[in-house]
Each structure stands twice: as structure tokens, then as C-alpha cells.
Design a protein around this motif. Structure first.
Motif, PDB file in Angstrom:
ATOM      1  N   ALA A  14       0.835  -1.192   0.000  1.00  0.00           N
ATOM      2  CA  ALA A  14       0.000   0.000   0.000  1.00  0.00           C
ATOM      3  C   ALA A  14       0.877   1.251   0.000  1.00  0.00           C
ATOM      4  O   ALA A  14       1.836   1.337   0.758  1.00  0.00           O
ATOM      5  N   ALA A  15       0.556   2.221  -0.857  1.00  0.00           N
ATOM      6  CA  ALA A  15       1.287   3.480  -0.908  1.00  0.00           C
ATOM      7  C   ALA A  15       0.284   4.625  -0.947  1.00  0.00           C
ATOM      8  O   ALA A  15      -0.569   4.681  -1.828  1.00  0.00           O
ATOM      9  N   THR A  16       0.377   5.514   0.028  1.00  0.00           N
ATOM     10  CA  THR A  16      -0.464   6.709   0.097  1.00  0.00           C
ATOM     11  C   THR A  16       0.466   7.911   0.155  1.00  0.00           C
ATOM     12  O   THR A  16       1.410   7.927   0.929  1.00  0.00           O
ATOM     13  N   VAL A  17       0.216   8.917  -0.687  1.00  0.00           N
ATOM     14  CA  VAL A  17       1.084  10.086  -0.797  1.00  0.00           C
ATOM     15  C   VAL A  17       0.316  11.305  -0.324  1.00  0.00           C
ATOM     16  O   VAL A  17      -0.870  11.442  -0.603  1.00  0.00           O
ATOM     17  N   CYS A  18       0.994  12.206   0.403  1.00  0.00           N
ATOM     18  CA  CYS A  18       0.374  13.482   0.734  1.00  0.00           C
ATOM     19  C   CYS A  18       1.368  14.606   0.483  1.00  0.00           C
ATOM     20  O   CYS A  18       2.571  14.378   0.410  1.00  0.00           O
ATOM     21  N   ASP A  19       0.843  15.826   0.331  1.00  0.00           N
ATOM     22  CA  ASP A  19       1.698  16.992   0.147  1.00  0.00           C
ATOM     23  C   ASP A  19       1.984  17.648   1.498  1.00  0.00           C
ATOM     24  O   ASP A  19       1.565  17.138   2.544  1.00  0.00           O
ATOM     25  N   LYS A  20       2.680  18.788   1.493  1.00  0.00           N
ATOM     26  CA  LYS A  20       3.070  19.401   2.765  1.00  0.00           C
ATOM     27  C   LYS A  20       1.896  19.985   3.536  1.00  0.00           C
ATOM     28  O   LYS A  20       2.010  20.261   4.715  1.00  0.00           O
ATOM     29  N   GLU A  21       0.754  20.168   2.874  1.00  0.00           N
ATOM     30  CA  GLU A  21      -0.454  20.595   3.578  1.00  0.00           C
ATOM     31  C   GLU A  21      -1.234  19.400   4.118  1.00  0.00           C
ATOM     32  O   GLU A  21      -2.255  19.558   4.772  1.00  0.00           O
ATOM     33  N   GLY A  22      -0.783  18.197   3.809  1.00  0.00           N
ATOM     34  CA  GLY A  22      -1.437  16.999   4.302  1.00  0.00           C
ATOM     35  C   GLY A  22      -2.552  16.485   3.405  1.00  0.00           C
ATOM     36  O   GLY A  22      -3.262  15.566   3.769  1.00  0.00           O
ATOM     37  N   ILE A  23      -2.708  17.076   2.206  1.00  0.00           N
ATOM     38  CA  ILE A  23      -3.738  16.626   1.275  1.00  0.00           C
ATOM     39  C   ILE A  23      -3.217  15.409   0.512  1.00  0.00           C
ATOM     40  O   ILE A  23      -2.096  15.402   0.035  1.00  0.00           O
ATOM     41  N   VAL A  24      -4.047  14.386   0.404  1.00  0.00           N
ATOM     42  CA  VAL A  24      -3.665  13.149  -0.288  1.00  0.00           C
ATOM     43  C   VAL A  24      -4.002  13.292  -1.779  1.00  0.00           C
ATOM     44  O   VAL A  24      -5.172  13.311  -2.144  1.00  0.00           O
ATOM     45  N   PRO A  25      -2.959  13.384  -2.656  1.00  0.00           N
ATOM     46  CA  PRO A  25      -3.220  13.453  -4.088  1.00  0.00           C
ATOM     47  C   PRO A  25      -3.213  12.087  -4.765  1.00  0.00           C
ATOM     48  O   PRO A  25      -3.626  11.962  -5.911  1.00  0.00           O
ATOM     49  N   TYR A  26      -2.705  11.066  -4.054  1.00  0.00           N
ATOM     50  CA  TYR A  26      -2.544   9.758  -4.701  1.00  0.00           C
ATOM     51  C   TYR A  26      -2.543   8.641  -3.676  1.00  0.00           C
ATOM     52  O   TYR A  26      -1.983   8.770  -2.593  1.00  0.00           O
ATOM     53  N   GLN A  27      -3.156   7.553  -4.041  1.00  0.00           N
ATOM     54  CA  GLN A  27      -2.981   6.285  -3.334  1.00  0.00           C
ATOM     55  C   GLN A  27      -3.076   5.186  -4.381  1.00  0.00           C
ATOM     56  O   GLN A  27      -3.822   5.295  -5.352  1.00  0.00           O
ATOM     57  N   ASN A  28      -2.268   4.146  -4.213  1.00  0.00           N
ATOM     58  CA  ASN A  28      -2.253   3.076  -5.207  1.00  0.00           C
ATOM     59  C   ASN A  28      -3.398   2.100  -4.964  1.00  0.00           C
ATOM     60  O   ASN A  28      -4.191   2.243  -4.028  1.00  0.00           O
ATOM     61  N   ALA A  29      -3.495   1.092  -5.829  1.00  0.00           N
ATOM     62  CA  ALA A  29      -4.610   0.142  -5.788  1.00  0.00           C
ATOM     63  C   ALA A  29      -4.698  -0.590  -4.451  1.00  0.00           C
ATOM     64  O   ALA A  29      -5.792  -0.776  -3.908  1.00  0.00           O
ATOM     65  N   VAL A  30      -3.561  -0.997  -3.884  1.00  0.00           N
ATOM     66  CA  VAL A  30      -3.574  -1.726  -2.613  1.00  0.00           C
ATOM     67  C   VAL A  30      -4.091  -0.817  -1.496  1.00  0.00           C
ATOM     68  O   VAL A  30      -4.913  -1.224  -0.670  1.00  0.00           O
ATOM     69  N   ALA A  31      -3.657   0.442  -1.472  1.00  0.00           N
ATOM     70  CA  ALA A  31      -4.125   1.384  -0.450  1.00  0.00           C
ATOM     71  C   ALA A  31      -5.610   1.696  -0.622  1.00  0.00           C
ATOM     72  O   ALA A  31      -6.341   1.793   0.366  1.00  0.00           O
ATOM     73  N   ARG A  32      -6.057   1.842  -1.868  1.00  0.00           N
ATOM     74  CA  ARG A  32      -7.488   2.100  -2.100  1.00  0.00           C
ATOM     75  C   ARG A  32      -8.332   0.926  -1.623  1.00  0.00           C
ATOM     76  O   ARG A  32      -9.394   1.117  -1.029  1.00  0.00           O
ATOM     77  N   GLN A  33      -7.848  -0.290  -1.856  1.00  0.00           N
ATOM     78  CA  GLN A  33      -8.593  -1.473  -1.411  1.00  0.00           C
ATOM     79  C   GLN A  33      -8.608  -1.544   0.117  1.00  0.00           C
ATOM     80  O   GLN A  33      -9.618  -1.866   0.719  1.00  0.00           O
ATOM     81  N   ARG A  34      -7.491  -1.225   0.744  1.00  0.00           N
ATOM     82  CA  ARG A  34      -7.388  -1.306   2.199  1.00  0.00           C
ATOM     83  C   ARG A  34      -8.145  -0.182   2.903  1.00  0.00           C
ATOM     84  O   ARG A  34      -8.859  -0.408   3.875  1.00  0.00           O
ATOM     85  N   ASP A  35      -7.984   1.053   2.424  1.00  0.00           N
ATOM     86  CA  ASP A  35      -8.490   2.225   3.141  1.00  0.00           C
ATOM     87  C   ASP A  35      -9.712   2.870   2.503  1.00  0.00           C
ATOM     88  O   ASP A  35     -10.276   3.797   3.076  1.00  0.00           O
ATOM     89  N   GLY A  36     -10.094   2.418   1.309  1.00  0.00           N
ATOM     90  CA  GLY A  36     -11.114   3.141   0.563  1.00  0.00           C
ATOM     91  C   GLY A  36     -10.474   4.367  -0.065  1.00  0.00           C
ATOM     92  O   GLY A  36      -9.295   4.641   0.128  1.00  0.00           O
ATOM     93  N   GLY A  37     -11.237   5.118  -0.817  1.00  0.00           N
ATOM     94  CA  GLY A  37     -10.682   6.300  -1.484  1.00  0.00           C
ATOM     95  C   GLY A  37     -10.500   7.455  -0.528  1.00  0.00           C
ATOM     96  O   GLY A  37     -11.470   7.951   0.033  1.00  0.00           O
ATOM     97  N   VAL A  38      -9.272   7.897  -0.324  1.00  0.00           N
ATOM     98  CA  VAL A  38      -8.998   9.037   0.547  1.00  0.00           C
ATOM     99  C   VAL A  38      -8.375  10.201  -0.216  1.00  0.00           C
ATOM    100  O   VAL A  38      -7.967  11.190   0.389  1.00  0.00           O
ATOM    101  N   ILE A  39      -8.315  10.111  -1.545  1.00  0.00           N
ATOM    102  CA  ILE A  39      -7.737  11.189  -2.348  1.00  0.00           C
ATOM    103  C   ILE A  39      -8.561  12.450  -2.126  1.00  0.00           C
ATOM    104  O   ILE A  39      -9.788  12.433  -2.165  1.00  0.00           O
ATOM    105  N   GLY A  40      -7.854  13.563  -1.871  1.00  0.00           N
ATOM    106  CA  GLY A  40      -8.503  14.839  -1.610  1.00  0.00           C
ATOM    107  C   GLY A  40      -8.744  15.114  -0.135  1.00  0.00           C
ATOM    108  O   GLY A  40      -8.975  16.246   0.262  1.00  0.00           O
ATOM    109  N   LYS A  41      -8.683  14.091   0.700  1.00  0.00           N
ATOM    110  CA  LYS A  41      -8.823  14.280   2.141  1.00  0.00           C
ATOM    111  C   LYS A  41      -7.482  14.712   2.721  1.00  0.00           C
ATOM    112  O   LYS A  41      -6.444  14.534   2.097  1.00  0.00           O
TER     113      LYS A  41
END
Length: 80
Positions: A14-41
Motif C-alpha cells: 500500500a502506498a499513500t502520498v500526501c503533500d506538505k499541507e497533508g492533502i492526499v493526491p494519490y494512493q495506489n490500488a492496494v491502499a485504495r482497497q485497504r483504506d477506501g478512497g482518501v484522495i482529496g482528504k
């Protein structure tokens, strides 16, 4: 310049990426399956702490994974 993380899409962890403001612009397929869609949160709506940018790599190691003994010499490994 927009950064892409396509190289993380098909990895086995699982790979989840965030920027310096803490906004998640990307998560890979394994992270999406594990955590659901968190892009933009914000990362604070997902597990996180004080940030300056972050990539979380969550690698599951099987219990039967072989170990590597770095204390053995090349010669002693050949005799195993």
C-alpha cells in the motif's frame, strides 16, 4: 509541474502520498482497497502527524518469509 506516482500503482504494498499541507493526491490500488478512497482528504483524516510531504509504504511480510543472515560469509552460505 504536476507530479505522477504511476510507478506505485502495481507494487505489492500500500502506498499513500500526501503533500506538505497533508492533502492526499494519490494512493495506489492496494491502499485504495485497504483504506477506501482518501484522495482529496487531509492526512489528518487518515493516520498521520506533522508533515512536510510523505509517502507511506506499508509492506506486509509473510510469516514464512525466509531470512538472510548477514553474519555468514559467502563460503559458509554456499555450504547451507
Amino acid at each position: 509541474m504536476k507530479q505522477t506516482f504511476d510507478y506505485l500503482e502495481n507494487v505489492a504494498f500500500a502506498a499513500t502520498v500526501c503533500d506538505k499541507e497533508g492533502i492526499v493526491p494519490y494512493q495506489n490500488a492496494v491502499a485504495r482497497q485497504r483504506d477506501g478512497g482518501v484522495i482529496g482528504k487531509t492526512w489528518f483524516e487518515v493516520p498521520g502527524g506533522e508533515l512536510s510531504g510523505l509517502i507511506e509504504l506499508d509492506i506486509e511480510i509473510p510469516e514464512t518469509h525466509p531470512t538472510f543472515n548477514r553474519d555468514l560469509t559467502t563460503d559458509s552460505r554456499a555450504n547451507l
